[in-house]
Design a protein around this motif. Structure first.
Motif, PDB file in Angstrom:
ATOM      1  N   TYR A 287       0.830  -1.219  -0.120  1.00  0.00           N
ATOM      2  CA  TYR A 287       0.057  -0.172  -0.117  1.00  0.00           C
ATOM      3  C   TYR A 287       0.877   1.205   0.125  1.00  0.00           C
ATOM      4  O   TYR A 287       0.462   2.334  -0.779  1.00  0.00           O
ATOM      5  CB  TYR A 287      -0.874   0.239   1.129  1.00  0.00           C
ATOM      6  CG  TYR A 287      -2.036  -0.905   1.343  1.00  0.00           C
ATOM      7  CD1 TYR A 287      -2.569  -1.869   0.295  1.00  0.00           C
ATOM      8  CD2 TYR A 287      -2.735  -1.240   2.480  1.00  0.00           C
ATOM      9  CE1 TYR A 287      -3.308  -2.996   0.417  1.00  0.00           C
ATOM     10  CE2 TYR A 287      -3.710  -2.240   2.666  1.00  0.00           C
ATOM     11  CZ  TYR A 287      -3.769  -3.189   1.764  1.00  0.00           C
ATOM     12  OH  TYR A 287      -4.842  -3.924   1.851  1.00  0.00           O
ATOM     13  N   ARG A 288       1.899   1.232   0.860  1.00  0.00           N
ATOM     14  CA  ARG A 288       2.811   2.576   1.012  1.00  0.00           C
ATOM     15  C   ARG A 288       3.439   2.796  -0.338  1.00  0.00           C
ATOM     16  O   ARG A 288       3.723   3.825  -0.790  1.00  0.00           O
ATOM     17  CB  ARG A 288       3.839   2.097   2.053  1.00  0.00           C
ATOM     18  CG  ARG A 288       3.122   2.441   3.513  1.00  0.00           C
ATOM     19  CD  ARG A 288       4.459   2.373   4.508  1.00  0.00           C
ATOM     20  NE  ARG A 288       5.625   3.233   4.343  1.00  0.00           N
ATOM     21  CZ  ARG A 288       5.676   4.499   4.461  1.00  0.00           C
ATOM     22  NH1 ARG A 288       4.833   5.032   5.376  1.00  0.00           N
ATOM     23  NH2 ARG A 288       6.869   4.985   4.195  1.00  0.00           N
ATOM     24  N   ARG A 289       3.958   1.662  -1.177  1.00  0.00           N
ATOM     25  CA  ARG A 289       4.807   1.831  -2.217  1.00  0.00           C
ATOM     26  C   ARG A 289       4.048   2.025  -3.566  1.00  0.00           C
ATOM     27  O   ARG A 289       4.460   2.715  -4.356  1.00  0.00           O
ATOM     28  CB  ARG A 289       5.769   0.426  -2.479  1.00  0.00           C
ATOM     29  CG  ARG A 289       6.444   0.187  -3.757  1.00  0.00           C
ATOM     30  CD  ARG A 289       7.633   1.208  -3.807  1.00  0.00           C
ATOM     31  NE  ARG A 289       8.409   1.051  -4.919  1.00  0.00           N
ATOM     32  CZ  ARG A 289       8.693   1.753  -5.704  1.00  0.00           C
ATOM     33  NH1 ARG A 289       8.153   3.098  -5.529  1.00  0.00           N
ATOM     34  NH2 ARG A 289       9.278   1.570  -6.480  1.00  0.00           N
ATOM     35  N   TRP A 290       2.764   1.271  -3.648  1.00  0.00           N
ATOM     36  CA  TRP A 290       2.175   1.526  -5.032  1.00  0.00           C
ATOM     37  C   TRP A 290       0.771   2.022  -4.809  1.00  0.00           C
ATOM     38  O   TRP A 290       0.145   2.641  -5.876  1.00  0.00           O
ATOM     39  CB  TRP A 290       1.906   0.098  -5.639  1.00  0.00           C
ATOM     40  CG  TRP A 290       3.472  -0.545  -6.038  1.00  0.00           C
ATOM     41  CD1 TRP A 290       4.301  -0.101  -6.891  1.00  0.00           C
ATOM     42  CD2 TRP A 290       3.834  -1.684  -5.418  1.00  0.00           C
ATOM     43  NE1 TRP A 290       5.383  -0.885  -6.926  1.00  0.00           N
ATOM     44  CE2 TRP A 290       5.326  -1.869  -5.876  1.00  0.00           C
ATOM     45  CE3 TRP A 290       3.503  -2.723  -4.523  1.00  0.00           C
ATOM     46  CZ2 TRP A 290       5.987  -2.810  -5.547  1.00  0.00           C
ATOM     47  CZ3 TRP A 290       4.418  -3.653  -4.164  1.00  0.00           C
ATOM     48  CH2 TRP A 290       5.515  -3.837  -4.915  1.00  0.00           C
ATOM     49  N   VAL A 291      -0.020   1.760  -3.828  1.00  0.00           N
ATOM     50  CA  VAL A 291      -1.510   2.517  -3.775  1.00  0.00           C
ATOM     51  C   VAL A 291      -1.676   3.791  -3.274  1.00  0.00           C
ATOM     52  O   VAL A 291      -1.832   4.555  -3.907  1.00  0.00           O
ATOM     53  CB  VAL A 291      -2.489   1.388  -3.030  1.00  0.00           C
ATOM     54  CG1 VAL A 291      -3.799   1.959  -3.172  1.00  0.00           C
ATOM     55  CG2 VAL A 291      -2.218   0.042  -3.506  1.00  0.00           C
ATOM     56  N   PHE A 292      -1.202   3.948  -2.068  1.00  0.00           N
ATOM     57  CA  PHE A 292      -1.314   5.372  -1.488  1.00  0.00           C
ATOM     58  C   PHE A 292       0.211   5.958  -1.559  1.00  0.00           C
ATOM     59  O   PHE A 292       0.963   5.719  -0.553  1.00  0.00           O
ATOM     60  CB  PHE A 292      -1.691   5.174  -0.034  1.00  0.00           C
ATOM     61  CG  PHE A 292      -3.039   4.389   0.132  1.00  0.00           C
ATOM     62  CD1 PHE A 292      -3.956   5.088  -0.511  1.00  0.00           C
ATOM     63  CD2 PHE A 292      -3.137   3.283   0.573  1.00  0.00           C
ATOM     64  CE1 PHE A 292      -5.360   4.286  -0.533  1.00  0.00           C
ATOM     65  CE2 PHE A 292      -4.293   2.582   0.541  1.00  0.00           C
ATOM     66  CZ  PHE A 292      -5.709   3.230   0.089  1.00  0.00           C
ATOM     67  N   THR A 293       0.608   6.712  -2.496  1.00  0.00           N
ATOM     68  CA  THR A 293       1.758   6.935  -2.867  1.00  0.00           C
ATOM     69  C   THR A 293       2.257   8.279  -1.784  1.00  0.00           C
ATOM     70  O   THR A 293       1.486   8.519  -1.031  1.00  0.00           O
ATOM     71  CB  THR A 293       2.119   7.545  -4.231  1.00  0.00           C
ATOM     72  OG1 THR A 293       1.107   8.619  -4.291  1.00  0.00           O
ATOM     73  CG2 THR A 293       1.725   6.430  -5.104  1.00  0.00           C
ATOM     74  N   ALA A 294       3.547   8.158  -1.987  1.00  0.00           N
ATOM     75  CA  ALA A 294       4.376   9.064  -0.725  1.00  0.00           C
ATOM     76  C   ALA A 294       3.416  10.569  -1.058  1.00  0.00           C
ATOM     77  O   ALA A 294       3.083  10.859  -2.148  1.00  0.00           O
ATOM     78  CB  ALA A 294       5.831   9.434  -1.202  1.00  0.00           C
TER      79      ALA A 294
END
Length: 172
Positions: A139-146
């Motif tokens: 989720y951190r890497r691809w869904v809800f980006t930085a």
């Protein structure tokens, strides 16, 4: 000294944000964990639905609840993209972890021949723990980006005026 203070403030801010994110992820995860366990128990132990099908249905219900919780709370501070893009990636990551969970339950149920609700629930919980780690990182890497980086301040353009050169007296 100002550089150290700036670094300290940035680390403090980043750690607060990470703790908020992990805390919210944990709460949403805990609620969805209970939801999935309850659905699995209801379907398998009380309604007689097969073990793998019970796990599939319970996971889809908890996954949908998790998306809403994560999008609007856990990762609400992160950059936004379209709901369609996020949900497709969210579902893909959950699909991978769902297949992992189904494989664990199916392995325990069929090749190992276990049909006890307790044994299957333990296998289910083990697959949820492993899936949780995979989901958080995905989720951190691809869904809800930085979070969107703030635009760098643009220095004002200073126009330098050059005085016109006077003609060379020797050339005139």
């Amino acid at each position: 000294m100002a550089g150290v203070d700036a670094l300290t403030n940035r680390l403090r801010s980043t750690s607060r944000l990470l703790l908020k994110e992990l805390g919210a992820f944990g709460v949403v995860g805990a609620v969805c964990f209970v939801l999935q366990i309850a659905c699995f128990q209801l379907l398998y132990a009380h309604l007689g639905v097969g073990a793998v099908r019970s796990n599939l249905i319970a996971t889809v219900i908890s996954m949908t609840a998790a998306y809403v919780g994560h999008r609007y709370w856990s990762f609400s501070h992160r950059a936004r993209s379209s709901v369609r893009r996020e949900y497709v990636l969210f579902a893909a990551i959950n699909g991978v972890t769902l297949l992992l969970g189904l494989a664990v339950v199916a392995l325990v149920r069929y090749p190992l021949g276990q049909d006890s609700a307790l044994v299957l629930q333990i296998a289910n919980i083990a697959s949820i723990v492993l899936g949780t780690v995979i989901r958080y990182l995905g989720y951190r890497r691809w869904v809800f980006t930085a979070p969107a980086a703030p635009a760098a301040p643009v220095a004002p353009v200073v126009e330098r005026r050059v005085a016109p050169r006077s003609p060379d007296p020797d050339l005139v």
